[in-house]
Design an enzyme around this catalytic site. Structure first.
Site, mmCIF file in Angstrom:
data_model
loop_
_atom_site.group_PDB
_atom_site.id
_atom_site.type_symbol
_atom_site.label_atom_id
_atom_site.label_comp_id
_atom_site.label_asym_id
_atom_site.label_seq_id
_atom_site.Cartn_x
_atom_site.Cartn_y
_atom_site.Cartn_z
ATOM 1 N N ASP A 174 0.896 -0.903 0.238
ATOM 2 C CA ASP A 174 0.451 -0.141 0.283
ATOM 3 C C ASP A 174 0.974 1.352 0.030
ATOM 4 O OD1 ASP A 174 -2.321 1.551 -0.020
ATOM 5 O OD2 ASP A 174 -2.773 0.924 2.111
ATOM 6 N N GLU A 203 2.777 6.730 -2.646
ATOM 7 C CA GLU A 203 2.179 7.394 -3.278
ATOM 8 C C GLU A 203 3.114 9.671 -2.347
ATOM 9 O OE1 GLU A 203 -0.736 4.737 -3.584
ATOM 10 O OE2 GLU A 203 -0.360 6.613 -2.219
ATOM 11 N N ASP A 235 -9.064 4.264 -3.048
ATOM 12 C CA ASP A 235 -10.589 4.278 -2.528
ATOM 13 C C ASP A 235 -11.581 4.802 -2.975
ATOM 14 O OD1 ASP A 235 -8.857 3.517 -0.736
ATOM 15 O OD2 ASP A 235 -8.246 5.264 0.793
#
Length: 766
Positions: free
Chosen positions: A436, A439, A504
């Site tokens: 995950d 970014e 998401d």
């Protein structure tokens, strides 16, 4: 970046200088390309050569059907790293040549050529197929240049550039009716014309113009693609600053891009795969259902066991169970250690789950950040494994984790340490990793261990080195073709480390559509495998949305149930409705269907990898580029070559979809519809428009098959749908190796000698 105020004026505070003519043409040092010297005013006398900027444009053959174009203002600017890892499988052999005529010079790389006008005081470069002169795109007058902001009043100001930004840009023509697609996992309009796109990885969710996966490659409906060869921030104005041009700009002194010729999307994507790499093969087990604990939910060993036992009792096979964030102690993300209060015996628990047959594989959530409350933070900090500020402090902030540090993967020792942490997870039975984040990598006031690294270029590139490290650690432990990630961030080349998911999204029909647009766009950016949070990440999906999401989510290449603050096991969504229209029954039906589709899906996966194609979601334009409507379709997709799927977005169960030319067969009913045309249908939760392409031989598992991994040549069902001479379907084994094929010849199914057991041949339509 917009440099102009309308068509005629520069933007306020911006100074623009354009390449006005090609003054001189010479060969590049390789002898295969040409270098253009382009002053920023027309040279009508010798005095005009003084006190002006010039732009150099180098056009080089790269390989067959591909040319590179590098535009430079000041040649002395340092070339900073990192760079994209191009031609990972080697550069193929190709032929090139330069042809000089009276009015033009042409450089050719196999099937693609660039022709430069030699007319006096002219700037014009046309990119076209070598066999013809019809332009794919062109660089015309006032289409290549540099810009300063703030604008200068005297050239003397450029002696100190610290407070002046310098940009370089090119503007390729956007033809009448041309559409632009790709540029990563973008959730807005499928056709990018009219949009401003900023290629800068961000954690912005699926309902924004930000993207987790910014890929500097776009695909044109005109038969070409463009790859911008830099990981730094690239800003595109796609028919938005000038309606007839695609402007590519960046801050710096040079801009390099590759133009790849098709003419079909398949051929463009194949060439892009040569340039940046193909997806790694994924194991058959990864195509099964993944079940997650969800993000902020409370769970322990008992909860996990109840989920898996509940799924087994409902005959819903779970291939992979995923432990999301709170397998770790709060404030200690990510220290690679199970919370011993919630999971006192993780190795034993994982072993028992697998032995009981309720799950085959286990995945855990990780990220490249270390909260300072964790003991590993102190260890990593002391050993210099964390990114630092320019003053020597460790870079920390309280965004996400308190006092969070970022692992510096430019430090080889940090990489070894991180892999060591992963190996401890593998030792207790973890089979795959959700990588995950990646970014929010700072680009100001930071100093990387590798001092040659440009922080701006590292922002996007971090996703590549992060996922590459974890993927290769999995390969080293489990084998080359057994490694699987579940990654959120990506950049060009990250397709080599499958797989990714869509980030998401909300639990709404609009978010379903956003996610599909993201998956389609990423597929047109060279990614073969993709998944989504089935049911939506944010919120509490009402049962109808959950069931509709399940249907198309199980037709993605990979399928995972995942949420934020609510569970995604079906009985928690609808109070355990036990009817055939309930969430559990719906999930069971679609999971079983995907199991039956595995002989087809796994064979298609191999060809997708080889061709640099998306398996699913595959945009309709890949298969039907000659159909103008196919370039507009963003609410349906192909699953491999031969299956068309159209998700249902309406609570009243209605759906509209488009079928290209030919006789298409409803997979569930056998009903035939003839395209091209739009159709409306109403569907129960057990179906959606799933149509088989004409001239298809479809290999399925036996009726009632529920496994993901089995012998894809034994007890199978071979269906023929309007098969014609030469129709073929590959048969692969569990490792993806082709072991035979069934086909259609002289009115019969051939290749049956490769089938075993009690197989069936069914001619659905002829």
């Amino acid at each position: 970046m917009r440099f102009r105020d309308g068509q005629w004026l520069p933007a306020e505070g911006v100074q623009i200088e354009f390449a006005e003519e090609v003054y001189r043409t010479t060969e590049t040092p390789s002898g295969k390309g040409i270098s253009l010297l382009c002053p920023t005013r027309k040279i009508r006398s010798r005095g005009d050569t003084l006190n002006l900027s010039t732009i150099s444009i180098d056009i080089e053959p790269a390989f067959d059907g591909c040319l590179s174009v590098e535009t430079t203002h000041w040649q002395g600017a340092a070339r900073r790293t990192p760079d994209f890892d191009l031609f990972p499988d080697g550069r193929p052999d190709f032929s090139s040549h330069i042809t000089k005529g009276e009015t033009s010079t042409t450089v050719s790389s196999g099937t693609l050529s660039a022709t430069i006008s030699r007319k006096q005081h002219t700037f014009e470069i046309s990119f076209h197929p070598t066999s013809g002169k019809k332009a794919l795109t062109t660089l015309l007058n006032r289409s290549v240049g540099l810009a300063y902001t703030p604008a200068t009043t005297t050239p003397m100001q450029l002696a100190d550039m610290r407070n002046i930004k310098h940009y370089i840009f090119t503007q390729t023509t956007l033809s009448v009716g041309e559409s632009i697609h790709g540029l990563g996992e973008r959730f807005g309009a499928f056709n990018k014309v009219g949009q401003r796109v900023d290629l800068w990885n961000s954690d912005g969710g699926t309902s924004s113009d930000q993207a987790y996966k910014n890929i500097s490659f776009w695909l044109s409906s005109r038969g070409y693609g463009v790859f911008v060869d830099t990981p730094q921030r690239v800003e595109l104005e796609i028919g938005s600053e000038r309606c007839c041009r695609v402007q590519t700009s960046l801050e710096g002194q040079r801009l390099k891009w590759y133009l790849l010729y098709g003419p079909t999307p398949r051929e463009v994507l194949a060439r892009y795969a040569v340039l940046t790499g193909r997806a790694g093969q994924v194991p058959a087990w990864s195509f099964g259902l993944w079940l997650s604990t969800s993000f902020t939910t409370s769970y322990d060993e008992k909860t996990v066991n109840s989920f898996l036992e509940g799924m087994k009792a409902r005959d819903i096979p779970v291939e992979v169970f995923h432990f999301d964030c709170f397998w770790l102690k709060a404030f200690q993300w990510c220290d690679f250690v199970f919370d011993d209060e919630m999971f006192p015996d993780p190795k034993g628990q994982i072993s028992r789950l697998k032995a009981e047959g309720v799950v085959k594989k286990v995945c855990v959530w990780t990220n490249p950040y270390l909260g300072q409350a964790s003991p590993v933070f102190a260890e990593a900090a002391a050993k210099g494994y964390l990114l630092k500020r320019k003053n020597g402090d460790i870079f920390q902030w309280d965004l996400w984790q308190t006092g969070m540090g970022i692992v510096d993967f430019t430090n080889p020792a940090a990489c070894d340490w991180y892999v060591g942490c992963l190996n401890k997870l593998f030792d207790i039975g973890v089979d795959c990793i959700k990588t995950d984040f990646g970014e929010r990598i700072p680009s100001r006031d930071v100093q990387w261990f590798d001092s040659s690294v440009d922080p701006d270029r590292m922002h996007n590139y971090y996703a590549f080195i992060y996922n590459k490290l974890v993927y290769e650690a999995l390969q080293n432990r489990y084998g080359k073709n057994e490694a699987v990630l579940f990654a959120r961030s990506a950049t060009a080349g990250s397709q080599r480390f499958p797989l990714t998911w869509g980030g998401d999204c909300e639990s709404t029909p609009e978010a379903m559509a956003e996610s599909i647009r993201g998956g389609l766009s990423l597929g047109l950016s060279g990614f073969s495998f993709w998944s989504v949070d089935i049911g939506g990440f944010e919120g509490y999906p009402p049962p109808w949305i959950y069931k509709r999401w399940v249907a198309w989510g199980l037709l993605c290449s990979h399928s995972r149930l995942h949420g934020s603050n609510s569970y995604r096991v079906p009985w928690t969504v609808d109070d355990d409705d036990k009817s055939e229209e309930g969430c559990s029954a719906t999930l069971r039906k679609w999971t079983h269907l995907k199991a039956r589709l595995m002989p087809y899906l796994f064979a298609q996966a191999q060809s997708a990898v080889k061709g640099g194609l998306p398996l699913s979601l595959r945009a309709m334009c890949v298969e039907f580029p000659e159909d103008p409507t196919a370039w507009t379709l963003d609410r349906q997709f192909m699953v491999g070559d031969s299956l068309l799927a159209a998700p249902v977005f309406e609570e009243d169960n209605t759906v509209e979809f488009y079928l290209p030319r030919g006789k298409w067969t409803n997979f569930f009913t056998g009903e035939v519809k003839s395209g091209p045309g739009w159709f409306s249908e109403t569907h129960s939760f057990a179906t959606l428009p799933l149509y088989v392409r004409p001239n298809t031989i479809l290999v399925l598992g036996k009726d009632g098959e529920t496994r993901t991994v089995y012998d894809y040549t034994t007890d199978v069902e071979v269906r023929s749908y309007f098969a014609e001479e030469g129709a073929r379907a590959a048969l692969v084994d569990g490792g993806g190796r082709e072991v035979g094929a069934v086909g259609f010849k002289d009115g019969e199914i051939i290749g049956k000698d490769a089938l075993k057991g009690d197989y069936k041949i069914v001619v659905v339509n002829s």
